[in-house]
Design a protein around this motif. Sequence first.
Motif, PDB file in Angstrom:
ATOM      1  N   TYR A 176     107.519  65.157   6.337  1.00 41.71           N
ATOM      2  CA  TYR A 176     107.545  66.342   5.296  1.00 41.71           C
ATOM      3  C   TYR A 176     109.057  65.798   4.559  1.00 41.71           C
ATOM      4  CZ  TYR A 176     105.047  69.389   8.686  1.00 41.71           C
ATOM      5  OH  TYR A 176     104.076  69.695   9.193  1.00 41.71           O
ATOM      6  N   GLY A 177     109.440  66.516   3.501  1.00 40.01           N
ATOM      7  CA  GLY A 177     110.610  66.440   2.754  1.00 40.01           C
ATOM      8  C   GLY A 177     111.657  67.400   3.828  1.00 40.01           C
ATOM      9  N   LYS A 178     112.613  68.156   2.808  1.00 38.95           N
ATOM     10  CA  LYS A 178     113.858  68.712   3.486  1.00 38.95           C
ATOM     11  C   LYS A 178     113.582  70.046   2.816  1.00 38.95           C
ATOM     12  CE  LYS A 178     115.255  65.646   6.397  1.00 38.95           C
ATOM     13  NZ  LYS A 178     113.680  64.929   6.567  1.00 38.95           N
ATOM     14  N   ALA A 179     112.344  70.613   2.486  1.00 43.81           N
ATOM     15  CA  ALA A 179     112.535  72.167   2.137  1.00 43.81           C
ATOM     16  C   ALA A 179     112.643  73.131   3.182  1.00 43.81           C
ATOM     17  CB  ALA A 179     111.174  72.304   1.341  1.00 43.81           C
ATOM     18  N   PHE A 180     112.810  74.297   3.023  1.00 40.25           N
ATOM     19  CA  PHE A 180     112.764  75.161   4.329  1.00 40.25           C
ATOM     20  C   PHE A 180     111.510  75.335   5.086  1.00 40.25           C
ATOM     21  CE2 PHE A 180     111.875  79.632   5.528  1.00 40.25           C
ATOM     22  CZ  PHE A 180     112.844  79.762   6.495  1.00 40.25           C
ATOM     23  N   ARG A 181     110.632  75.325   4.246  1.00 38.26           N
ATOM     24  CA  ARG A 181     109.265  75.427   4.983  1.00 38.26           C
ATOM     25  C   ARG A 181     109.022  74.005   5.595  1.00 38.26           C
ATOM     26  NH1 ARG A 181     104.398  73.980   2.852  1.00 38.26           N
ATOM     27  NH2 ARG A 181     103.538  76.263   3.389  1.00 38.26           N
ATOM     28  N   ASP A 182     109.589  72.993   5.297  1.00 37.69           N
ATOM     29  CA  ASP A 182     109.484  71.702   6.016  1.00 37.69           C
ATOM     30  C   ASP A 182     110.182  71.831   7.394  1.00 37.69           C
ATOM     31  OD1 ASP A 182     108.001  70.658   3.600  1.00 37.69           O
ATOM     32  OD2 ASP A 182     109.714  69.585   3.040  1.00 37.69           O
ATOM     33  N   VAL A 183     111.519  72.240   7.238  1.00 38.46           N
ATOM     34  CA  VAL A 183     112.235  72.363   8.403  1.00 38.46           C
ATOM     35  C   VAL A 183     111.625  73.293   9.453  1.00 38.46           C
ATOM     36  CG1 VAL A 183     114.498  73.441   9.190  1.00 38.46           C
ATOM     37  CG2 VAL A 183     114.338  71.891   7.455  1.00 38.46           C
ATOM     38  N   VAL A 184     111.007  74.656   8.816  1.00 42.42           N
ATOM     39  CA  VAL A 184     110.503  75.553  10.104  1.00 42.42           C
ATOM     40  C   VAL A 184     109.266  74.970  10.677  1.00 42.42           C
ATOM     41  CG1 VAL A 184     109.068  77.448  10.152  1.00 42.42           C
ATOM     42  CG2 VAL A 184     111.436  77.646   8.694  1.00 42.42           C
ATOM     43  N   ARG A 185     108.544  74.181  10.030  1.00 42.42           N
ATOM     44  CA  ARG A 185     107.212  73.475  10.501  1.00 42.42           C
ATOM     45  C   ARG A 185     107.605  72.704  11.550  1.00 42.42           C
ATOM     46  NH1 ARG A 185     103.587  71.905   5.498  1.00 42.42           N
ATOM     47  NH2 ARG A 185     105.464  71.572   4.554  1.00 42.42           N
ATOM     48  N   ALA A 186     108.753  71.827  11.338  1.00 44.08           N
ATOM     49  CA  ALA A 186     109.129  70.730  12.182  1.00 44.08           C
ATOM     50  C   ALA A 186     109.723  71.086  13.475  1.00 44.08           C
ATOM     51  CB  ALA A 186     110.085  69.621  11.421  1.00 44.08           C
ATOM     52  N   LEU A 187     110.427  72.296  13.183  1.00 38.49           N
ATOM     53  CA  LEU A 187     111.099  72.938  14.257  1.00 38.49           C
ATOM     54  C   LEU A 187     109.885  73.438  15.273  1.00 38.49           C
ATOM     55  CD1 LEU A 187     114.081  74.867  12.840  1.00 38.49           C
ATOM     56  CD2 LEU A 187     114.155  73.010  14.500  1.00 38.49           C
ATOM     57  N   ALA A 188     108.898  73.723  14.741  1.00 45.82           N
ATOM     58  CA  ALA A 188     107.792  74.323  15.348  1.00 45.82           C
ATOM     59  C   ALA A 188     106.866  73.354  15.968  1.00 45.82           C
ATOM     60  CB  ALA A 188     107.042  75.392  14.970  1.00 45.82           C
ATOM     61  N   GLY A 189     107.203  72.150  15.842  1.00 50.70           N
ATOM     62  CA  GLY A 189     106.548  70.913  16.372  1.00 50.70           C
ATOM     63  C   GLY A 189     105.279  70.462  15.518  1.00 50.70           C
ATOM     64  N   ASP A 190     105.059  71.187  14.188  1.00 50.35           N
ATOM     65  CA  ASP A 190     103.713  71.233  13.747  1.00 50.35           C
ATOM     66  C   ASP A 190     103.858  69.845  12.639  1.00 50.35           C
ATOM     67  OD1 ASP A 190     101.607  71.119  11.886  1.00 50.35           O
ATOM     68  OD2 ASP A 190     102.211  72.959  10.779  1.00 50.35           O
ATOM     69  N   LEU A 191     103.154  68.763  13.347  1.00 45.99           N
ATOM     70  CA  LEU A 191     103.131  67.522  12.799  1.00 45.99           C
ATOM     71  C   LEU A 191     101.871  66.970  12.350  1.00 45.99           C
ATOM     72  CD1 LEU A 191     106.131  65.795  14.896  1.00 45.99           C
ATOM     73  CD2 LEU A 191     106.373  66.659  12.602  1.00 45.99           C
ATOM     74  N   ALA A 192     100.832  67.898  12.004  1.00 49.21           N
ATOM     75  CA  ALA A 192      99.650  67.417  11.976  1.00 49.21           C
ATOM     76  C   ALA A 192      99.413  66.725  10.603  1.00 49.21           C
ATOM     77  CB  ALA A 192      98.778  68.820  11.884  1.00 49.21           C
ATOM     78  N   ALA A 193     100.462  66.887   9.823  1.00 44.87           N
ATOM     79  CA  ALA A 193     100.284  66.014   8.327  1.00 44.87           C
ATOM     80  C   ALA A 193     100.893  64.792   8.549  1.00 44.87           C
ATOM     81  CB  ALA A 193     101.047  66.957   7.214  1.00 44.87           C
ATOM     82  N   ALA A 194     101.326  64.110   9.720  1.00 46.09           N
ATOM     83  CA  ALA A 194     102.221  62.941   9.879  1.00 46.09           C
ATOM     84  C   ALA A 194     101.090  61.853   9.067  1.00 46.09           C
ATOM     85  CB  ALA A 194     102.249  62.761  10.960  1.00 46.09           C
TER      86      ALA A 194
ATOM     87  N   GLY B  59     103.352  65.155  19.964  1.00 52.49           N
ATOM     88  CA  GLY B  59     102.178  65.894  19.609  1.00 52.49           C
ATOM     89  C   GLY B  59     101.773  65.118  18.217  1.00 52.49           C
ATOM     90  N   LEU B  60     102.022  64.095  17.972  1.00 47.95           N
ATOM     91  CA  LEU B  60     101.781  63.479  16.343  1.00 47.95           C
ATOM     92  C   LEU B  60     100.176  63.182  16.606  1.00 47.95           C
ATOM     93  CD1 LEU B  60     104.654  61.391  16.442  1.00 47.95           C
ATOM     94  CD2 LEU B  60     103.806  62.091  14.164  1.00 47.95           C
ATOM     95  N   PRO B  61      99.261  63.370  15.812  1.00 46.53           N
ATOM     96  CA  PRO B  61      97.723  62.930  15.651  1.00 46.53           C
ATOM     97  C   PRO B  61      97.775  61.475  15.662  1.00 46.53           C
ATOM     98  CG  PRO B  61      98.457  63.531  13.518  1.00 46.53           C
ATOM     99  CD  PRO B  61      99.584  64.081  14.297  1.00 46.53           C
ATOM    100  N   PRO B  62      96.705  61.117  16.626  1.00 44.87           N
ATOM    101  CA  PRO B  62      96.530  59.430  16.650  1.00 44.87           C
ATOM    102  C   PRO B  62      96.709  58.833  14.956  1.00 44.87           C
ATOM    103  CG  PRO B  62      95.049  60.542  18.124  1.00 44.87           C
ATOM    104  CD  PRO B  62      95.835  61.614  17.103  1.00 44.87           C
ATOM    105  N   SER B  63      96.934  57.850  15.079  1.00 46.55           N
ATOM    106  CA  SER B  63      96.924  57.074  13.889  1.00 46.55           C
ATOM    107  C   SER B  63      95.502  56.519  13.506  1.00 46.55           C
ATOM    108  CB  SER B  63      97.731  55.792  13.772  1.00 46.55           C
ATOM    109  OG  SER B  63      97.512  55.107  12.583  1.00 46.55           O
ATOM    110  N   ARG B  64      94.886  56.817  12.324  1.00 45.27           N
ATOM    111  CA  ARG B  64      93.654  56.389  11.963  1.00 45.27           C
ATOM    112  C   ARG B  64      93.361  54.891  11.396  1.00 45.27           C
ATOM    113  NH1 ARG B  64      92.613  61.300   7.985  1.00 45.27           N
ATOM    114  NH2 ARG B  64      94.906  60.770   7.659  1.00 45.27           N
TER     115      ARG B  64
END
Length: 522
Positions: free
Chosen positions: A72-90, A44-49
């Motif tokens: 992301y880095g490895k903060a708690f909020r980074d881990v939670v977003r990654a677990l949710a599959g949120d990779l919009a900021a890739a 689900g990564l956004p296409p590379s621009r």
Amino acid sequence: MSGTRSWWGWGRVEDALPDDACVALAAALPGCATAPVPVPVPTGLPPSRLPPPAALADRFSTAPRDRAAHTYGKAFRDVVRALAGDLAAAPDLVAFPRTEADVVAVLDWAGDAGVAVVPYGGGSSVVGGTEYRGGGHAGVVSLDLTRLDRVLEIDPVSRAARVQCGALGPVLEEQLRPHGLTLRHFPQSFEFSTLGGWLATRSAGHYAMGRTRIDDAVEALRVVTPAGVSESWRLPGSGAGPSPDRLFLGSEGALGVLTEAWVRLQDRPEHRASTAVRFTGFSDAVAAVRAISQAGPVLANCRLLDHGEARFSGAGTGEHAVLVLGAESAAGPVGDVLAEAVEIARGHGGTVSGPRDGDTAVGAWRSAFLRAPYARDGLARCGAVVETFETACTWDRAEELITAVRREVGAAVREVCGAPGIVNCRFTHLYPDGPAPYFTVLAAGRIGAQLAQWDEIKHAATEVLGRHRATITHHHAVGRDHRPAYDRQRPEVFATALRAAKAALDPRGVLNPGVLLDRLAT
């Protein structure tokens, strides 16, 4: 370094907690989920621009795992977003330069193309330091420096080395070991962070006293900026104006890319000793560590754990605060140094049960210290809210600050999560004029709501630190998560000077936009 790096969480895949261990750990927080969130596949990564520049195509990657791992880095909020599959900021691309010339070429291309560049070491940031936020750029490149990882030169007479800044901790120490030397800088992230990352964030190692900050190990720096290369002279000390090295230490990739550093080394220690001291009252323990820090015995470890932290780490039962003491030397036995600290602690009501009990407590603490980030990830998978934050203050304000944090952050946890949580404290570093308290907050959250809950608890913690004029960070850096508090802490006239430095060194505003400063108008 063996094993497979986790793209979503801390450390190696092989060392992550299995599902049953996550559930068992979360059972200590009633209300957590009884089945952990599955670890997702990076899809689900956004296409590379961006297409990579043709002349550097073999230095770039668009592989989904590379892009996901550099989101992301490895903060708690980074881990939670990654677990949710949120990779919009890739990032659109991940660059792996092999030479300093590659770094220069990437920055030149990015400036011409209006592409943001986020320098990336080991990716262990817990403050949003490696995540691009915002917009206005044609794309984003994560600049991974880990292939610039060699010790280029050793000066055994001065005990110093010239090292490429992409060297991960174990890679650096492996190259120094044959020479009988060590940098002796071991942050908790040692395995998964780089020399350049330590310098860019003004890291502190886990040694509690003496030369523990990476600042003190710097002899000279070489930094690539969009405006040119800065290289300082090798000197043991200098009073020649403001230090150029101090400008780049702590700059978090916003002013330039650190490519090389001359760092001061030490002989590898051969003599070690450790023990643990117990205190019934936390105030007595605080008085003891203050006396130790001001009396003069320089210890490798002087880690004070409050009652809850001692129980959580396995260093105690929760009936006592525990002071973990350790000494080491390359020159000779350290028993006398340790004995001096123990006697000071006894004078403030501390008790030493015996060598075996001390060894057990020290061993339990060390194991828990190294495993803590994996435990954090396991709790996050079961819906827990986990926050750690560290600070520093002078001794005259320390106990008042700790009491306020426990009361106000504890109240925020109850309000946000609907039940009491855990707020523990330990001292990670000691100075003659003050300690560095480190707080751990644990609470049963709700899967899907953890980020909002974390944000409210983080806000409460930030407010109490600011009100007591305690620093927003002792060693975790500013990143993006600490920006509001950093803006309040720094003098505005200094902020003006920093903006001018940013404009001069990065005139097109491509380096790690939003870190330390708002994006400048170009």
